[in-house]
Design an enzyme around this catalytic site. Sequence first.
Site, PDB file in Angstrom:
ATOM      1  CE1 TYR A 125      -3.395   2.852   0.583  1.00 41.05           C
ATOM      2  CE2 TYR A 125      -1.940   3.504   2.388  1.00 41.05           C
ATOM      3  CZ  TYR A 125      -2.999   3.781   1.533  1.00 41.05           C
ATOM      4  OH  TYR A 125      -3.636   4.995   1.618  1.00 41.05           O
ATOM      5  CG  HIS A 160      -3.803  14.166  -0.444  1.00 43.28           C
ATOM      6  ND1 HIS A 160      -4.021  13.701  -1.708  1.00 43.28           N
ATOM      7  CD2 HIS A 160      -4.044  13.112   0.394  1.00 43.28           C
ATOM      8  CE1 HIS A 160      -4.382  12.428  -1.653  1.00 43.28           C
ATOM      9  NE2 HIS A 160      -4.415  12.044  -0.394  1.00 43.28           N
ATOM     10  CG  ASN A 218      -0.697   8.024   6.121  1.00 47.12           C
ATOM     11  OD1 ASN A 218      -0.701   6.835   5.879  1.00 47.12           O
ATOM     12  ND2 ASN A 218      -1.806   8.694   6.227  1.00 47.12           N
ATOM     13  CE1 TYR A 226     -20.142  25.007  48.080  1.00 47.44           C
ATOM     14  CE2 TYR A 226     -20.835  24.151  45.952  1.00 47.44           C
ATOM     15  CZ  TYR A 226     -20.941  24.177  47.328  1.00 47.44           C
ATOM     16  OH  TYR A 226     -21.854  23.363  47.941  1.00 47.44           O
ATOM     17  NE  ARG A 257     -16.944  26.554  51.429  1.00 41.63           N
ATOM     18  CZ  ARG A 257     -18.120  25.925  51.444  1.00 41.63           C
ATOM     19  NH1 ARG A 257     -18.193  24.650  51.808  1.00 41.63           N
ATOM     20  NH2 ARG A 257     -19.218  26.554  51.094  1.00 41.63           N
ATOM     21  CG  PHE A 271      -3.223   6.549   9.441  1.00 41.01           C
ATOM     22  CD1 PHE A 271      -4.570   6.593   9.707  1.00 41.01           C
ATOM     23  CD2 PHE A 271      -2.730   5.492   8.680  1.00 41.01           C
ATOM     24  CE1 PHE A 271      -5.427   5.624   9.227  1.00 41.01           C
ATOM     25  CE2 PHE A 271      -3.591   4.521   8.187  1.00 41.01           C
ATOM     26  CZ  PHE A 271      -4.948   4.589   8.459  1.00 41.01           C
ATOM     27  CD  GLU A 329      -9.029   7.441   4.170  1.00 41.76           C
ATOM     28  OE1 GLU A 329      -9.395   8.627   4.363  1.00 41.76           O
ATOM     29  OE2 GLU A 329      -8.067   7.144   3.459  1.00 41.76           O
TER      30      GLU A 329
END
Length: 509
Positions: free
Chosen positions: A54, A84, A196, A279, A282, A328, A413
């Site tokens: 791959y 990309h 990646n 609060y 405290r 990844f 994916e």
Amino acid sequence: MKTVILTGQDLTLEEFALVCREDVPVALSEQAKQNIIESRKVVDQILDENRVVYGVTTGFGKFSDVVISNDECKLLQKNLIITHAVGAGNPFPRAAARGMLLLRINNMAKGFSGIRMEVVDVLVDMLNKGVTPQIPEKGSLGASGDLAPLSHMVLPMIGLGKAEYKGEILDGAEAMNRAGINVIELSAKEGLALINGTQAMTSTGALTVYDALELLKVADVAAALSFEAHNGVIDALDERIHVIRPHKGQLDTARILKQLLVGSKNTTRQGEIRVQDAYSLRCVPQIHGASKDAINFIKQKVEIEINSVTDNPIILKDTMEGISGGNFHGQPMALPFDFLGIAVAELANVSERRIERLVNPALSGLPAFLTKDGGVNSGFMIVQYSAAALVSENKVLAHPASVDSIPSSANQEDHVSMGTIAARKARDILSNARRVLAMELMCACQAIDMRGDKGMGAGTKPAYETVRALVSKLEEDRPLYEDINLCESTIIDGSLIANVEKGASAIEL
């Protein structure tokens, strides 16, 4: 300037911040260089044997079943980057972009990426010579790594895209040329090896964690000043209360507040003025302490990630294999960064409540909005408005990104982390929280002046003096945003904490 040696094993958060923000140079260890060379030999053998692996001899994502010939490997890697690089929005800050370069180098130093040494050398040169890619913040799903941001990181390496060099935004090729760095042609596996991974989310998140650890100290100092301003009841800090619920952050916060308030004549004991505080005073050990425990947990996760391999496929030298997996995927960072945003938001939430108690005369016993001539003057009225707006925005931002997932690449994916969104949100939450704490510092000092200082604590006195060296007591209305800016500057540059630690050497914030 000391050089940070990268081994892939032991980069610390502190070293990471120095390289990103102070431009400390880096170098690969000799073992790391050998790891990289040996890893590349595996890729070369895969190519020689025409094996189907791959991203080396196949397409990407849904195209993983498309076999690519050796002749097309270089074009495949170039096309991967240029297609990309589709990010959106403003560029990441320079420090975060430098962090991506640094983390990518450290990832490759472990020797599981199959990239040539000369490509890693280009990354090192870009970092050391100050060529910083312009990387849009938006567009990553945080699943197959930070594909879009890291593709923009790579563009200048191949003579494309944009990069900053010596304060000027240039075409990538020109920036590389001015820095004396040769652009490269990517070979098999190398485009994938560069993009990646989780480096965009991890860089952004790691810098936020670093800042959050410092902001925890500021939160304790601000709370201690509010104790002084309110004549706070210090019995709530008694160690005997906290050892029977021994969360580390809670114990540490109670100890730190007691140290900051040592010697104070403004604080009170139970029953002297009132039996107990609200609060927001405290419960500071419990509230701040919980955020401390969360942020320190996240730091541990970040330091694992910055020394991890997030490639796909993983190149194994001992068996000469390339194995496709899921390192990844950003989920191990997405959940911590969502947690980070929540933990930091709570520091602002409780700080805003302390501000409200300071400006509200029904709660403080002081003049309304900390001004002596109310009506003509509004004093700190709208400071609390601004703080409330910031914490409200943080509540929206604190909604976890990691609970969402939109499938991509034709459902190949089919689960994504949204971890980069989580990291960016945590960063923005921290910026808002820092501003709120700056407001509390200023309000608390004004309240101390109006109530009358009987004598401050070992740590609160230098904190007060740091603020007052920049911001004078408000006698009549003036533009307060400039004062808030100055108070915030003491947080950003570290001078507030440095002065507290210098003024009270026994304090360990």
